[in-house]
Design a protein around this motif. Structure first.
Motif, PDB file in Angstrom:
ATOM      1  N   PRO A  41       0.827  -1.215   0.000  1.00 43.76           N
ATOM      2  CA  PRO A  41       0.000   0.000   0.000  1.00 43.76           C
ATOM      3  C   PRO A  41       0.859   1.262   0.000  1.00 43.76           C
ATOM      4  O   PRO A  41       1.991   1.247   0.471  1.00 43.76           O
ATOM      5  CB  PRO A  41      -0.783  -0.106   1.316  1.00 43.76           C
ATOM      6  N   TYR A 438     -10.805  -2.070  -6.731  1.00 42.25           N
ATOM      7  CA  TYR A 438     -10.023  -1.026  -6.052  1.00 42.25           C
ATOM      8  C   TYR A 438     -10.788   0.273  -5.879  1.00 42.25           C
ATOM      9  O   TYR A 438     -10.607   0.973  -4.873  1.00 42.25           O
ATOM     10  CB  TYR A 438      -8.754  -0.754  -6.856  1.00 42.25           C
ATOM     11  N   ASN A 439     -11.633   0.602  -6.808  1.00 43.26           N
ATOM     12  CA  ASN A 439     -12.144   1.966  -6.920  1.00 43.26           C
ATOM     13  C   ASN A 439     -13.416   2.186  -6.098  1.00 43.26           C
ATOM     14  O   ASN A 439     -14.482   2.466  -6.643  1.00 43.26           O
ATOM     15  CB  ASN A 439     -12.388   2.295  -8.394  1.00 43.26           C
ATOM     16  N   ASN A 441     -14.677   3.393  -1.724  1.00 41.34           N
ATOM     17  CA  ASN A 441     -14.218   3.913  -0.441  1.00 41.34           C
ATOM     18  C   ASN A 441     -14.984   3.227   0.688  1.00 41.34           C
ATOM     19  O   ASN A 441     -16.204   3.363   0.790  1.00 41.34           O
ATOM     20  CB  ASN A 441     -14.445   5.428  -0.379  1.00 41.34           C
ATOM     21  N   GLY A 482      -5.042  -4.437  -3.985  1.00 41.46           N
ATOM     22  CA  GLY A 482      -5.881  -3.249  -4.010  1.00 41.46           C
ATOM     23  C   GLY A 482      -6.760  -3.143  -2.777  1.00 41.46           C
ATOM     24  O   GLY A 482      -6.927  -2.062  -2.209  1.00 41.46           O
ATOM     25  N   GLU A 485      -4.644  -2.057   0.040  1.00 37.86           N
ATOM     26  CA  GLU A 485      -4.385  -0.618   0.046  1.00 37.86           C
ATOM     27  C   GLU A 485      -5.586   0.162   0.566  1.00 37.86           C
ATOM     28  O   GLU A 485      -5.412   1.148   1.305  1.00 37.86           O
ATOM     29  CB  GLU A 485      -4.004  -0.134  -1.350  1.00 37.86           C
ATOM     30  N   LEU A 486      -6.800  -0.269   0.230  1.00 34.73           N
ATOM     31  CA  LEU A 486      -7.988   0.405   0.760  1.00 34.73           C
ATOM     32  C   LEU A 486      -8.000   0.364   2.282  1.00 34.73           C
ATOM     33  O   LEU A 486      -8.500   1.280   2.933  1.00 34.73           O
ATOM     34  CB  LEU A 486      -9.259  -0.246   0.218  1.00 34.73           C
ATOM     35  N   SER A 489      -4.017   2.545   3.356  1.00 38.09           N
ATOM     36  CA  SER A 489      -3.623   3.889   2.920  1.00 38.09           C
ATOM     37  C   SER A 489      -4.711   4.921   3.189  1.00 38.09           C
ATOM     38  O   SER A 489      -5.903   4.601   3.284  1.00 38.09           O
ATOM     39  CB  SER A 489      -3.286   3.872   1.421  1.00 38.09           C
ATOM     40  N   LEU A 494      -5.847   7.301  -2.553  1.00 33.12           N
ATOM     41  CA  LEU A 494      -6.555   6.314  -3.359  1.00 33.12           C
ATOM     42  C   LEU A 494      -6.965   6.920  -4.690  1.00 33.12           C
ATOM     43  O   LEU A 494      -7.941   7.672  -4.783  1.00 33.12           O
ATOM     44  CB  LEU A 494      -7.771   5.796  -2.587  1.00 33.12           C
ATOM     45  N   ASN A 495      -6.227   6.582  -5.712  1.00 33.92           N
ATOM     46  CA  ASN A 495      -6.472   7.103  -7.059  1.00 33.92           C
ATOM     47  C   ASN A 495      -6.164   5.981  -8.043  1.00 33.92           C
ATOM     48  O   ASN A 495      -5.044   5.470  -8.087  1.00 33.92           O
ATOM     49  CB  ASN A 495      -5.578   8.322  -7.322  1.00 33.92           C
ATOM     50  N   TRP A 496      -7.162   5.581  -8.834  1.00 31.77           N
ATOM     51  CA  TRP A 496      -7.008   4.431  -9.717  1.00 31.77           C
ATOM     52  C   TRP A 496      -5.880   4.618 -10.729  1.00 31.77           C
ATOM     53  O   TRP A 496      -5.074   3.709 -10.943  1.00 31.77           O
ATOM     54  CB  TRP A 496      -8.313   4.121 -10.427  1.00 31.77           C
ATOM     55  N   TYR A 499      -2.663   4.277  -8.960  1.00 32.06           N
ATOM     56  CA  TYR A 499      -2.525   2.935  -8.408  1.00 32.06           C
ATOM     57  C   TYR A 499      -2.176   1.917  -9.486  1.00 32.06           C
ATOM     58  O   TYR A 499      -1.300   1.060  -9.287  1.00 32.06           O
ATOM     59  CB  TYR A 499      -3.808   2.512  -7.695  1.00 32.06           C
TER      60      TYR A 499
END
Length: 526
Positions: A41, A438-439, A441, A482, A485-486, A489, A494-496, A499
């Motif tokens: 992450p 990943y994308n 929140n 991914g 990382e959520l 981080s 968090l930005n696709w 990432y």
């Protein structure tokens, strides 16, 4: 009773092999400064130290600074690191009183138990944390700062350099997990260790094991032995299953603990229980044991809510499991109990939650348990697909003081197909691309759920179609990092677009580790 892992790769303990795959460095003033590799992450803070490069040399040693009560655990982290470095570099990399690689638990207390500071300059590599666990997290970062070949299980050629950098880091959420379903298909101890190694590389700290379902019961219970010997004998498709003896489970718990993953055992109740019902006729309302089940349907089985033996059975099972589990959480399932009338379901869960809490463990269950009485400290695992009913249950649980672990099936279920052509997996929750996984929140996914109620994230791997660890790896990678990382981080990181560029750099490391990963076409692997 355990299926043997077929020959496929050296299994030295990935994290022992991979985590430890951190090369050692020594003074190298002539080495050219290169930008530090992108990390997953993403750390809270990272600065490049221009003109500074550290090089591992044949004389490099590792030193440990720790208090008497932390020294053994901190030394274990150092030993793991040293062992992998010996493996990949061919150097001795001894532990010594002084060394160019320094691990210290004397500092970084403001960053919490898992936080760490890492500094690399031309003279030393220093990882500082308040705890051995923090050191371990810092070493996983150090691993990624090295060439991918540092993760190899055989000696490679150098040079072993790392660009100067200063990192300060700590996690966003305290709960960052993955689940492995060993019930639909059974996985050997060696296979579970392999998955532990891979998960720990990305700072996950919970390993949720789905130990019992309709298709198989996978853990020895002394007071009810047929659960394992008979209920664990098959798996999906009718192939031989298996189970973990108490010694096997203790080894999994130990191995995970040395990589700072807490094992969370799950016995799914009152549904998903055909293996138990088949093992003991008395657990059925009609006193007749059904046949073992090797299909993949759900919702047809139920423990008998009105029988006293049901609760003595559960008391025995959860007491034995709690005694084998050093972590503070036991998962009682609670999902898809379609054969249990709702009033009976509430009665059953209220009693079963009390049993689990009575073992001294916190209760965890799927979001359906939000509709029942929840003991203090309970955790609800949200697995919905943006549907109103699931979200309502998660919010209801929060009003009762429970926290919520986010595992949305249409984002975090790693057994969902990437696309229609994926050779394994299911698609009932939709197709889940690397970007979709990943994308999102965790703190805003469920409207009107307080962010303070979100405990963290978990990525489950269900195994209806996954009968060996290669297939698990294919479905988990590249999506698992991914989710990790959520959980670790900060939201601002968090930005696709950024990432996926960082993710592209992980491919060579997975090649070195012999990971059977899906080379998603949207990632420019390098």
């Amino acid at each position: 009773m355990k299926r043997l892992l077929r020959p496929r790769r050296p299994l030295i303990g990935l994290m022992t092999a991979a985590l430890l795959a951190t090369p050692l460095f020594a003074l190298s003033p002539a080495a050219a400064a290169a930008p530090a590799p992108a990390l997953i992450p993403k750390p809270v803070s990272q600065q490049t130290l221009a003109g500074e490069t550290f090089t591992l040399q044949s004389s490099t040693a590792v030193s440990v600074v720790a208090s008497a009560d932390e020294r053994a655990a901190a030394t274990k982290v150092a030993e793991q690191l040293s062992a992998q470095l010996r493996r990949s570099t061919g150097f001795a990399v001894p532990l010594a009183n002084t060394g160019a690689i320094r691990l210290s638990t004397d500092g970084a207390s403001s960053l919490g138990a898992e936080g760490y500071q890492l500094r690399v300059d031309r003279t030393a590599v220093t990882v500082t944390a308040a705890t051995p666990e923090g050191l371990f997290r810092g070493v996983t970062t150090l691993r990624q700062l090295l060439p991918a070949k540092a993760d190899a299980s055989t000696t490679q050629s150098g040079p072993w350099t790392i660009a100067g950098t200063a990192i300060s880091d700590s996690p966003r959420y305290a709960y960052r997990g993955t689940m492995l379903d060993v019930s639909r298909h059974f996985f050997s101890v060696a296979e579970v260790k392999r998955y532990i190694d891979l998960a720990s590389l990305y700072k996950l700290n919970k390993l949720h094991l789905h130990l019992a379902d309709d298709q198989g019961w996978r853990l020895q219970i002394d007071s009810w032995p047929r659960l394992a010997t008979y209920g664990g004998s098959l798996e999906v498709g009718g192939t031989p299953g298996g189970y973990y003896t108490k010694a096997d489970f203790a080894e999994i718990v130990r191995y995970a603990g040395e990589r700072y993953l807490t094992v969370i055992p799950e016995i799914d109740t009152p549904g998903h229980t055909n293996a138990a019902l088949a093992s003991y006729a008395d657990l059925n309302c009609n006193g007749v044991a059904p046949a073992l089940y090797t299909g993949t349907n759900v919702g047809f089985s139920s423990l008998c809510v009105g029988k006293a033996v049901t609760y003595s059975f559960l008391s025995d099972v959860f007491s034995e499991i709690a005694a084998q589990t050093p972590g503070d959480i036991v998962h009682l399932g609670g999902d898809e109990a379609h054969s249990t009338p709702h009033a009976d379901y509430v009665t059953f869960l209220n009693k079963t939650s009390t049993i689990v809490a009575g073992t001294g463990k916190r209760v965890m269950g799927w979001h359906e348990i939000g509709d029942t009485a929840l003991p203090a400290g309970s955790i609800v695992q949200y697995w919905g697909t943006d549907d109103t009913a699931s979200r309502d249950l998660a919010r209801l649980a929060a009003t009762k003081g429970a926290t919520v672990v986010m595992s949305p099936a249409n984002r975090a279920y790693l057994d969902m197909k990437y696309n229609k052509d994926t050779p394994y997996g299911l698609s009932w929750a939709g197709l889940v691309s690397v970007e979709k996984a990943y994308n999102w929140n965790p703190s805003t996914l469920i409207p009107n759920l307080p962010a303070s109620a979100v405990a963290g994230v978990e990525a489950p791997v269900w195994s209806e179609t996954l009968d060996d660890i290669d297939k698990v790896e294919f479905m988990a990678f590249p999506r698992l990092p991914g989710i990790a990382e959520l959980g670790w981080s900060q939201p601002s990181a968090l930005n696709w677009t950024a990432y996926k560029d960082r993710l592209a750099g992980q491919g060579s490391r997975w090649d070195a580790l012999s990971v059977n990963f899906y080379r998603a076409p949207e990632i420019a692997w390098r």
